[in-house]
Scaffold this motif. Structure first.
Motif, PDB file in Angstrom:
ATOM      1  N   THR A   1      49.431  -2.013  54.613  1.00 17.67           N
ATOM      2  CA  THR A   1      50.513  -2.520  53.776  1.00 17.67           C
ATOM      3  C   THR A   1      49.907  -3.250  52.590  1.00 17.67           C
ATOM      4  O   THR A   1      48.795  -3.779  52.667  1.00 17.67           O
ATOM      5  CB  THR A   1      51.456  -3.472  54.541  1.00 17.67           C
ATOM      6  N   LEU A   2      50.643  -3.281  51.506  1.00 18.54           N
ATOM      7  CA  LEU A   2      50.195  -3.918  50.269  1.00 18.54           C
ATOM      8  C   LEU A   2      51.087  -5.110  49.952  1.00 18.54           C
ATOM      9  O   LEU A   2      52.303  -5.011  50.066  1.00 18.54           O
ATOM     10  CB  LEU A   2      50.264  -2.927  49.100  1.00 18.54           C
ATOM     11  N   THR A   3      50.475  -6.218  49.557  1.00 17.56           N
ATOM     12  CA  THR A   3      51.272  -7.352  49.098  1.00 17.56           C
ATOM     13  C   THR A   3      51.791  -7.025  47.697  1.00 17.56           C
ATOM     14  O   THR A   3      51.300  -6.094  47.040  1.00 17.56           O
ATOM     15  CB  THR A   3      50.437  -8.648  49.041  1.00 17.56           C
ATOM     16  N   GLN A   4      52.758  -7.794  47.224  1.00 14.44           N
ATOM     17  CA  GLN A   4      53.289  -7.553  45.891  1.00 14.44           C
ATOM     18  C   GLN A   4      52.235  -7.763  44.803  1.00 14.44           C
ATOM     19  O   GLN A   4      52.223  -7.052  43.805  1.00 14.44           O
ATOM     20  CB  GLN A   4      54.519  -8.433  45.634  1.00 14.44           C
ATOM     21  N   SER A   5      51.321  -8.716  45.002  1.00 14.90           N
ATOM     22  CA  SER A   5      50.272  -8.917  44.001  1.00 14.90           C
ATOM     23  C   SER A   5      49.299  -7.732  43.993  1.00 14.90           C
ATOM     24  O   SER A   5      48.803  -7.339  42.930  1.00 14.90           O
ATOM     25  CB  SER A   5      49.533 -10.241  44.218  1.00 14.90           C
ATOM     26  N   ALA A   6      49.037  -7.113  45.149  1.00 14.49           N
ATOM     27  CA  ALA A   6      48.185  -5.920  45.202  1.00 14.49           C
ATOM     28  C   ALA A   6      48.883  -4.741  44.519  1.00 14.49           C
ATOM     29  O   ALA A   6      48.256  -3.994  43.761  1.00 14.49           O
ATOM     30  CB  ALA A   6      47.823  -5.571  46.639  1.00 14.49           C
ATOM     31  N   VAL A   7      50.172  -4.583  44.770  1.00 19.22           N
ATOM     32  CA  VAL A   7      50.944  -3.514  44.125  1.00 19.22           C
ATOM     33  C   VAL A   7      50.900  -3.681  42.609  1.00 19.22           C
ATOM     34  O   VAL A   7      50.646  -2.722  41.876  1.00 19.22           O
ATOM     35  CB  VAL A   7      52.402  -3.493  44.634  1.00 19.22           C
ATOM     36  N   LYS A   8      51.129  -4.905  42.152  1.00 20.00           N
ATOM     37  CA  LYS A   8      51.125  -5.176  40.711  1.00 20.00           C
ATOM     38  C   LYS A   8      49.769  -4.835  40.094  1.00 20.00           C
ATOM     39  O   LYS A   8      49.694  -4.172  39.060  1.00 20.00           O
ATOM     40  CB  LYS A   8      51.456  -6.651  40.463  1.00 20.00           C
ATOM     41  N   ARG A   9      48.674  -5.253  40.735  1.00 23.71           N
ATOM     42  CA  ARG A   9      47.341  -4.989  40.203  1.00 23.71           C
ATOM     43  C   ARG A   9      47.020  -3.496  40.217  1.00 23.71           C
ATOM     44  O   ARG A   9      46.444  -2.968  39.263  1.00 23.71           O
ATOM     45  CB  ARG A   9      46.286  -5.768  40.998  1.00 23.71           C
TER      46      ARG A   9
END
Length: 119
Positions: A13-21
């Motif tokens: 799973t990806l956190t929102q900050s990982a998705v954004k980056r």
């Protein structure tokens, strides 16, 4: 009557900050005509024996796991899949370093510097 099938969860799973980056990195790659996908793997390395690897690839290999979340796709190397099941990928930005961080419930130990781990 046929049994009901349960929904399959992503291995990662990806956190929102990982998705954004990841979206930022993929947009930059598209501008430069490099439409590649991030692939996560594990390599034997460091004091504890294993380290994460990140690389850009043109297409997945036959048994790579494809994870899509919030419009972002990443690949997991088939050899690393069992080690990464249940892991959360996060993006950290600090004053001295910026990096992807893996919160992996399968880790049994890690070296002092945090660069390698043991499963």
């Amino acid at each position: 009557m046929a049994p009901k099938l349960k929904g399959r969860h992503n291995a990662l799973t990806l956190t929102q900050s990982a998705v954004k980056r990841l979206k930022e990195l993929q947009a930059k790659g598209a501008e430069e005509q490099h439409n590649k996908t991030l692939k996560i793997g594990i390599q034997g390395k460091g004091c504890s024996g294993n380290a994460y690897t990140l690389s850009w690839v043109d297409e997945p290999k036959k048994f790579d796991e494809k994870v899509t979340q919030d419009g972002v796709t990443v690949l997991i190397d088939s050899k690393a899949l069992l080690t990464l099941i249940g892991t959360e990928m996060d993006w950290f930005e600090g004053k001295l370093a910026s990096q992807f961080i893996f919160n992996n419930p399968n880790i049994k130990g890690a070296c002092g510097c945090g660069e390698s781990f043991l499963v």
